[in-house]
Design an enzyme around this catalytic site. Sequence first.
Site, PDB file in Angstrom:
ATOM      1  CD  GLU A 170       6.471 -15.023   4.356  1.00 10.63           C
ATOM      2  OE1 GLU A 170       7.571 -15.553   3.873  1.00 10.63           O
ATOM      3  OE2 GLU A 170       5.971 -13.878   4.350  1.00 10.63           O
ATOM      4  N   GLY A 202      10.309   7.563  -4.191  1.00 11.06           N
ATOM      5  CA  GLY A 202       9.951   6.281  -3.501  1.00 11.06           C
ATOM      6  C   GLY A 202      11.281   5.810  -2.671  1.00 11.06           C
ATOM      7  CB  VAL A 212       5.193  12.298  -5.609  1.00 12.88           C
ATOM      8  CG1 VAL A 212       5.074  12.832  -7.149  1.00 12.88           C
ATOM      9  CG2 VAL A 212       6.740  12.563  -5.149  1.00 12.88           C
ATOM     10  CG  ASP A 240       5.704  -3.680  -6.169  1.00 15.61           C
ATOM     11  OD1 ASP A 240       6.128  -4.735  -6.843  1.00 15.61           O
ATOM     12  OD2 ASP A 240       5.366  -3.626  -5.121  1.00 15.61           O
TER      13      ASP A 240
END
Length: 492
Positions: free
Chosen positions: A181, A17, A85, A319
Site C-alpha cells: 500500500e 492498550g 505500562v 498481536d
Amino acid sequence: MTVTQTSSDRHQVVIIGSGFGGLFGTKAFKRADVDVTMVAKTTHHLFQPLLYQVATGILSEGEIAPPTREVLSRQKNAKVLLGEVTGIDLEAKTITHHVLGRESVTAYDSLIVAAGAAQSYFGNDQFAEFAPGMKSIDDALELRGRIFGAFELAENGAARGDNVDHLLTFVVVGAGPTGVEMAGQIAELAHRTLKRDFHYINTRQARIVLVDAAGQVLPPFGARLGTKAKRELEKLGVEVVLGAMVTDLDERGLELKYKDGRVERISTLTKIWAAGVQASELGRTLSEQTGAPLDRAGRIAVNPDLTLPGHPEVFVVGDMIALDNLPGVAQVAIQGAQYAAREINGRLKGKAPQKPFHYHDKGSMAIISRFRAVAMVGRLRLAGVIAWLMWLGVHLVYITGFKNRVTALLHWAISFVGRGRSERTVTEQQIFARVALARLRGGATDLVSQPGVYDTEVESTRRAELEAQAAEEARLTDAGERGVGAGSRRTA
C-alpha cells in the site's frame, strides 16, 4: 508513586492498550456491572491500517486516531488513564505505568492485556533512525515529512545542477499489505499528484523500489493474488525486488544481499520499514511470571480461552498471542477482546465457561492504488475495482466516529477521483523530533523540570553534582576559618 484508588465495590477490570483490542474490549463492558479502567500510552485510538494514508497526505491523523476519551465519553463505567505500562505483578494483581517519569500503580480483579506489537528490525534496531516503521502517528507524520521533503530537496538540488537521483529514490522494505500500500501510494504521488508542481524535477522519473526477502508479494494472499499485485505495482512503475535481504542501512542508502550471494547498494534518502513486527515487551514480563513460552516474535502462548496458565483472571489478546497461528490483524484483537469480556461477565453471573476461542476470519484486503486492490474472503479471490470498492467499504465501517467517516470519504474522493492530497503540510520538527528526543538520556522526561515530582536520571546526577560542589565549598570555607588550606584556596 501514585496508587490509583477506587471507591466502588464492583469488579475492577483493567485493560492495557487503546488499539482495536483495548477499545472494543472496553465497549463490550458498556452494560456490565463492572468498573473498567483503560491504561494506554497514547490518548487516541489508532486505526493502524490507514497510517500509510496519513504518511502520503490523503488523510489527517485525527481522522484515523480520535481521542479515546471522546470515543468512550458516554460509557459511564469506563475511565481512561494515560501511561505506558512497564510492569505487571500477577500475584499482587497490579500494573505499574509511567507518564514522564511519574509512576502510578493500578489494581485489578480481571486484566485484559491488549498492548499490541511494535516494528521489528530483526535485531538491527539501529536501522530505525533512518527507516521509520508504520506503527504510530509519530511514524506516519515523520514519514510524511521525509517523503514530501525529499521532493523539495530534489527541486533545490536540481536548481543548483546537482545529481538528485538519490533524493528521488524511495525504498519500501517489506512486501506485505503495508509495504504494498505504501509503495503504491508513493507511486501515485510521484506519477500523478505532484507531476505539475515542480519546475526543475520531473517527479514521474522518481524510482520506487519494494524489497522483500520472500519470493512473492503479499505471501498470506496466495500465489495468484500475489502475482496479480506484483503485476499491478509494476504497471505503476514500482520496481519489485524479491529474494533480497537488507544487510545494512544508513542515512545515505541500504545494502541488499540476494540468495545467490550478490550484493547491491541502493542510494536513497527515504527508506520506509514495513517488514516484521515484535510483540509488546509485556509478553516477556508475563512469560517470566507464568512460564508460558514466547515465540520468535515475542508472542506469548495462551490457553484456548485466551487466559494465562495459572491465572484465569488474566486474558491476553491480539498481536501478543501465539495461538493456532492466528494472524496479526485487527479482527483477531477485536474478537479476542470481546470474547474475554463475555467470559468475565459470564463468571460474575455464575454462567458456565464459554467454548475455546474461535476466530472467525472475515477476510484480508490490500489496496495497491486507486481502483486497484486484492481481496481474499473465504474461498473468494478478487482483484481490481470490485476488490477496491470492498476495501473502501470495510475500512469506512471501521473508522471510529461518524464525522471521521464523512471527512475520510471526502478526502478519498479528492485523492482517488481527483489528484489532490489534503494533508501535504510538513515541518522539520516532524522529521527530526523523534531523533532529538532519543538523544536525551531520559527522553521527553528530561524536558520536564519539576524536582521532587519528575525525578529523572539527569536531574539526579545534576543534583548530586551541586550537592558535592556545595559540600566542597563548605569544607574549604571551614578550613579557611581555621587557617588551614588557605594556599590551596588561593591556588584554586
